[in-house]
Design a protein around this motif. Structure first.
Motif, short mmCIF file in Angstrom:
data_model
loop_
_atom_site.label_atom_id
_atom_site.label_comp_id
_atom_site.label_asym_id
_atom_site.label_seq_id
_atom_site.Cartn_x
_atom_site.Cartn_y
_atom_site.Cartn_z
N GLU A 274 0.85 -1.19 0.00
CA GLU A 274 0.00 0.00 0.00
C GLU A 274 0.88 1.24 0.00
O GLU A 274 1.87 1.31 0.73
CB GLU A 274 -0.91 0.00 1.23
CG GLU A 274 -1.94 1.12 1.14
CD GLU A 274 -2.79 1.28 2.39
OE1 GLU A 274 -2.41 0.77 3.45
OE2 GLU A 274 -3.84 1.94 2.27
N SER B 282 -4.20 7.26 -2.06
CA SER B 282 -3.72 5.97 -1.57
C SER B 282 -4.04 4.91 -2.60
O SER B 282 -5.13 4.90 -3.17
CB SER B 282 -4.42 5.69 -0.23
OG SER B 282 -4.30 4.34 0.09
N ALA C 251 -1.52 10.23 7.03
CA ALA C 251 -2.77 10.75 6.45
C ALA C 251 -3.16 12.09 7.07
O ALA C 251 -3.97 12.80 6.51
CB ALA C 251 -3.90 9.74 6.66
N ARG D 52 0.75 5.47 0.29
CA ARG D 52 -0.07 6.64 0.63
C ARG D 52 0.72 7.89 0.35
O ARG D 52 1.88 8.00 0.74
CB ARG D 52 -0.44 6.61 2.11
CG ARG D 52 -1.28 5.45 2.50
CD ARG D 52 -0.93 5.01 3.89
NE ARG D 52 -2.03 4.24 4.44
CZ ARG D 52 -2.82 4.68 5.40
NH1 ARG D 52 -2.60 5.83 5.98
NH2 ARG D 52 -3.82 3.96 5.81
#
Lengths: 106, 241
Positions: free
Chosen positions: A19, A74, B35, A21
């Protein structure tokens, strides 16, 4: 240079799904908002994001004026071989930024 | 039965961080450093902290190693000006006096970046407002401001954030309004902002005249809010809707 946060593993097993991001600092001015003096602020957005893995494009996104400031993207890819992932953001007013990260695949 | 009621009463008296009332997605965004958009400013602040500035040719890092726990103690008493000072104010002061560099205006990007870099080092620590008696008069004025009705809507902070906390204003949940996550990234702003910006936001919302950034009223409110939220963990940079 805009600030960027990249989060991806430094190493991965061959064939594993990794993954990735990304977060970049950008105003993403839509081109529809009036400014302090009432005139419309010119559009200033990121229009395209690309990720390539050892030169081969593995992910691409087209961004629109409706996307908020500091866009977060993402996605996943498969770790195929050791090498370099490169991330490029392009946009209005000749905005262009590239970041690279190395990954070791075992 | 009586002890149960007492226990419930105590539970109600505990301050409740706005984080607990956010959606799971926003909570995850705040908790995840990859994030949380506040981390972009944090990165900027880290670079600024290392940079030599001003006539003195000093970087923040030349004097300060770890600033863990500092944000949890502010606003504090500043003997030099004989007035309370908040974290951003202290950074401005240090810059002017020790670095002898051009001042950073309130709410400017570099000041927010430096403030969040310092504040984040206290993340998870409990807000511990100083018990300095010299702060007491300003703190009391802050509480009076908190309870004073203002603006065309004639509302006080307390009417929403105490009496109606947990209810809804339109679709939005009214939080208790604690100041444990500043500077915070607000989705509505799409940017990082200080507690003073947030206070201003509420004042404009009730159609009151908001004082200019750095005004004594904000400092007094900040002092009272720190006391009111004492014990809550520092969450800077928090993410809020």
């Amino acid at each position: 240079m805009a600030r960027v946060l990249l989060n991806l593993p430094r190493s991965a097993a061959k064939g594993a799904v990794i993954e990735i991001r990304t977060l970049i600092m950008h105003p993403m001015e839509s081109g529809f908002r009036p400014g302090m003096n009432g005139s419309i602020l010119p559009r200033d957005i990121i229009t395209r994001f690309r990720c390539s893995y050892n030169g081969e494009e593995v992910f691409r996104a087209e961004l629109s004026p409706a996307i908020a400031a500091n866009p977060f993207i993402s996605f996943t890819t498969v770790a195929t071989e050791s090498g370099t992932l490169s991330f490029t953001w392009e946009g209005d007013n000749d905005f262009r930024q590239t970041e690279t990260r190395d990954i070791a695949v075992t | 039965m009586r002890w149960l009621l007492l226990l419930l009463g105590m539970a109600a008296a505990q301050p409740r961080s706005g984080t607990q009332d956010m959606s799971r997605e926003l909570q995850a965004m705040q908790a995840d450093d990859s994030a949380n958009p506040g981390m972009l400013w944090m990165q900027e602040g880290e670079a600024l902290f290392q940079r030599r500035e001003g006539l003195a040719g000093k970087a923040c890092a030349d004097c300060h190693a770890s600033l863990a726990g500092v944000a949890a103690r502010y606003p504090a008493w500043d003997p030099a000006t004989a007035a309370p000072i908040d974290l951003a104010g202290r950074i401005q002061q240090c810059r002017a006096e020790r670095q002898q560099a051009a001042p950073l205006p309130r709410e400017s990007e570099p000041l927010l970046a430096l403030t969040v870099f310092v504040a984040r080092q206290s993340r998870g620590m409990a807000l511990a407002p100083p018990a300095d008696p010299r702060l007491a008069p300003a703190r009391a004025r802050g509480e009076a401001l908190f309870r004073q009705r203002r603006g065309q809507l004639n509302l006080s902070c307390a009417q929403c954030h105490e009496e109606r906390a947990g209810l809804r204003l339109g679709s939005a949940l009214i939080p208790e309004g604690h100041a444990n996550g500043y500077p915070q990234y607000r989705l509505e702003w799409q940017a990082l902002g200080s507690l003073q910006r947030r206070l201003r936001n509420c004042m404009v919302g009730v159609r009151a005249t908001a004082p200019a950034y750095g005004a004594a009223e904000y400092l007094e409110l900040e002092l009272f809010l720190a006391q009111r939220g004492a014990g809550l963990p520092v969450e800077a940079p928090a993410v809020r809707p």
